[in-house]
Design a protein around this motif. Structure first.
Motif, PDB file in Angstrom:
ATOM      1  N   GLY A 147       0.778  -1.228   0.000  1.00 53.23           N
ATOM      2  CA  GLY A 147       0.000   0.000   0.000  1.00 53.23           C
ATOM      3  C   GLY A 147       0.809   1.277   0.000  1.00 53.23           C
ATOM      4  O   GLY A 147       0.243   2.372  -0.093  1.00 53.23           O
ATOM      5  N   GLN A 148       2.127   1.178   0.085  1.00 55.39           N
ATOM      6  CA  GLN A 148       2.987   2.351   0.097  1.00 55.39           C
ATOM      7  C   GLN A 148       3.693   2.498  -1.253  1.00 55.39           C
ATOM      8  O   GLN A 148       4.238   1.531  -1.783  1.00 55.39           O
ATOM      9  N   GLU A 149       3.664   3.728  -1.793  1.00 45.67           N
ATOM     10  CA  GLU A 149       4.295   3.943  -3.091  1.00 45.67           C
ATOM     11  C   GLU A 149       5.807   3.796  -2.994  1.00 45.67           C
ATOM     12  O   GLU A 149       6.446   4.309  -2.061  1.00 45.67           O
ATOM     13  N   ILE A 150       6.379   3.085  -3.969  1.00 43.35           N
ATOM     14  CA  ILE A 150       7.826   2.914  -4.071  1.00 43.35           C
ATOM     15  C   ILE A 150       8.302   3.715  -5.279  1.00 43.35           C
ATOM     16  O   ILE A 150       7.931   3.405  -6.414  1.00 43.35           O
ATOM     17  N   PRO A 151       9.079   4.762  -5.073  1.00 39.48           N
ATOM     18  CA  PRO A 151       9.524   5.571  -6.213  1.00 39.48           C
ATOM     19  C   PRO A 151      10.512   4.803  -7.098  1.00 39.48           C
ATOM     20  O   PRO A 151      11.476   4.219  -6.606  1.00 39.48           O
ATOM     21  N   LEU A 152      10.249   4.804  -8.393  1.00 41.08           N
ATOM     22  CA  LEU A 152      11.129   4.158  -9.364  1.00 41.08           C
ATOM     23  C   LEU A 152      11.523   5.156 -10.443  1.00 41.08           C
ATOM     24  O   LEU A 152      10.752   6.049 -10.782  1.00 41.08           O
ATOM     25  N   THR A 153      12.708   4.986 -10.991  1.00 39.26           N
ATOM     26  CA  THR A 153      13.090   5.764 -12.158  1.00 39.26           C
ATOM     27  C   THR A 153      12.325   5.211 -13.363  1.00 39.26           C
ATOM     28  O   THR A 153      11.839   4.070 -13.338  1.00 39.26           O
ATOM     29  N   PRO A 154      12.220   5.987 -14.443  1.00 37.74           N
ATOM     30  CA  PRO A 154      11.534   5.471 -15.633  1.00 37.74           C
ATOM     31  C   PRO A 154      12.128   4.161 -16.151  1.00 37.74           C
ATOM     32  O   PRO A 154      11.394   3.256 -16.556  1.00 37.74           O
ATOM     33  N   THR A 155      13.456   4.055 -16.140  1.00 38.37           N
ATOM     34  CA  THR A 155      14.102   2.827 -16.602  1.00 38.37           C
ATOM     35  C   THR A 155      13.774   1.658 -15.692  1.00 38.37           C
ATOM     36  O   THR A 155      13.484   0.548 -16.153  1.00 38.37           O
ATOM     37  N   GLU A 156      13.786   1.885 -14.390  1.00 35.35           N
ATOM     38  CA  GLU A 156      13.450   0.824 -13.436  1.00 35.35           C
ATOM     39  C   GLU A 156      12.021   0.344 -13.639  1.00 35.35           C
ATOM     40  O   GLU A 156      11.738  -0.856 -13.604  1.00 35.35           O
ATOM     41  N   PHE A 157      11.100   1.288 -13.863  1.00 32.82           N
ATOM     42  CA  PHE A 157       9.701   0.901 -14.053  1.00 32.82           C
ATOM     43  C   PHE A 157       9.535   0.093 -15.333  1.00 32.82           C
ATOM     44  O   PHE A 157       8.804  -0.912 -15.353  1.00 32.82           O
ATOM     45  N   LYS A 158      10.201   0.499 -16.400  1.00 36.11           N
ATOM     46  CA  LYS A 158      10.097  -0.234 -17.661  1.00 36.11           C
ATOM     47  C   LYS A 158      10.647  -1.646 -17.515  1.00 36.11           C
ATOM     48  O   LYS A 158      10.057  -2.610 -18.016  1.00 36.11           O
ATOM     49  N   LEU A 159      11.774  -1.787 -16.837  1.00 31.81           N
ATOM     50  CA  LEU A 159      12.353  -3.112 -16.639  1.00 31.81           C
ATOM     51  C   LEU A 159      11.423  -3.998 -15.813  1.00 31.81           C
ATOM     52  O   LEU A 159      11.180  -5.154 -16.151  1.00 31.81           O
ATOM     53  N   LEU A 160      10.909  -3.438 -14.727  1.00 32.30           N
ATOM     54  CA  LEU A 160      10.048  -4.213 -13.837  1.00 32.30           C
ATOM     55  C   LEU A 160       8.756  -4.626 -14.542  1.00 32.30           C
ATOM     56  O   LEU A 160       8.341  -5.788 -14.457  1.00 32.30           O
ATOM     57  N   SER A 161       8.116  -3.691 -15.231  1.00 33.84           N
ATOM     58  CA  SER A 161       6.845  -4.015 -15.890  1.00 33.84           C
ATOM     59  C   SER A 161       7.050  -5.010 -17.022  1.00 33.84           C
ATOM     60  O   SER A 161       6.199  -5.877 -17.259  1.00 33.84           O
ATOM     61  N   MET A 162       8.178  -4.921 -17.726  1.00 33.70           N
ATOM     62  CA  MET A 162       8.474  -5.857 -18.804  1.00 33.70           C
ATOM     63  C   MET A 162       8.554  -7.284 -18.272  1.00 33.70           C
ATOM     64  O   MET A 162       7.965  -8.217 -18.837  1.00 33.70           O
ATOM     65  N   MET A 163       9.243  -7.472 -17.160  1.00 32.68           N
ATOM     66  CA  MET A 163       9.374  -8.810 -16.580  1.00 32.68           C
ATOM     67  C   MET A 163       8.087  -9.269 -15.913  1.00 32.68           C
ATOM     68  O   MET A 163       7.703 -10.439 -16.002  1.00 32.68           O
ATOM     69  N   ALA A 164       7.404  -8.339 -15.240  1.00 35.67           N
ATOM     70  CA  ALA A 164       6.197  -8.712 -14.478  1.00 35.67           C
ATOM     71  C   ALA A 164       5.051  -9.129 -15.384  1.00 35.67           C
ATOM     72  O   ALA A 164       4.163  -9.870 -14.958  1.00 35.67           O
TER      73      ALA A 164
END
Length: 227
Positions: A147-164
């Protein structure tokens, strides 16, 4: 009944695989070369493709590339021991998993069932992905943990969403780099390791024992099985 297409030119191995898979409750069809394999994928619509790399007419890498342009059917590559280059090529063309010859039939069945579970599962609710204590909002580009937001850089978010989006699938570093920045350069592929290190610090309870972002030795990374 789940239909499997076994593509293997070695007659004895193809027969052994087919008989064992049939004994495990699968419907099995077979092909002995690349052209026959493509024909059967298009006409029979199998639920999973078990694909040898070394084949007459078209090899497994070529078949996987063509299949991926036409279908999302799961693909498991069969490869020789130590054939790392072909493993990487297969994964880059969209294979979901690979198994190295010689293998135990029980291991093969376990791999098949794991890939089928991943393929059939539906983690997406709208544009949200939920895994354990993580919630990934693809529209808002936002990650929450408990429930707590975790700040990610744009590159981190793209990597995570690609794998997830494809949990359990092994991605090469070049694939992740291309997905994150739109281009892949071999000299920079190790920069992915730095992004993964930072992601693990942010989302893992123990970065040294990752639950979500797992290392696939000699290949790259994958997102862990959903719980």
């Amino acid at each position: 009944m789940t239909k499997l297409l076994v593509v293997e030119d070695e007659v004895k191995l193809r027969d052994n695989i087919s008989h064992f898979l049939a004994s495990e409750g699968f419907s099995v069809i077979t092909a002995a070369d690349g052209l026959e394999a493509l024909k059967m994928v298009r006409e029979e619509s199998p639920d999973l493709l078990l694909l040898d790399i070394m084949l007459p007419e078209l090899n497994g890498i070529q078949i996987c590339k063509i299949v991926r342009q036409e279908s999302a059917v799961p693909v498991i590559m069969l490869t020789a021991l130590g054939d790392e280059e072909n493993v990487l090529s297969g994964l880059e063309q969209g294979a979901d998993d690979y198994i190295i010859k010689p293998f135990r039939m029980r291991e093969l069945v376990a791999r098949i069932r794991a890939v089928l579970r991943r393929h059939r599962a539906a983690p997406v609710s709208g544009n949200m992905l939920h895994y354990g204590d993580l919630a990934l909002d693809l529209d808002a580009v936002r990650l929450e943990k408990n429930g707590q937001e975790i700040p990610l850089t744009p590159t981190e978010f793209k990597l995570l969403s690609m794998m997830a989006r494809q949990p359990g699938r092994a991605f090469t570093r070049l694939q992740l780099l291309e997905g994150a920045i739109g281009e892949a350069f071999e000299n920079y592929e190790r920069t992915v390791d730095t992004h993964i290190f930072n992601l693990r610090k942010k989302i893992e309870a123990q970065a040294g024992k990752p639950r979500y972002i797992q290392t696939v030795f000699g290949i790259g990374y994958r997102f862990g099985e959903r719980s």
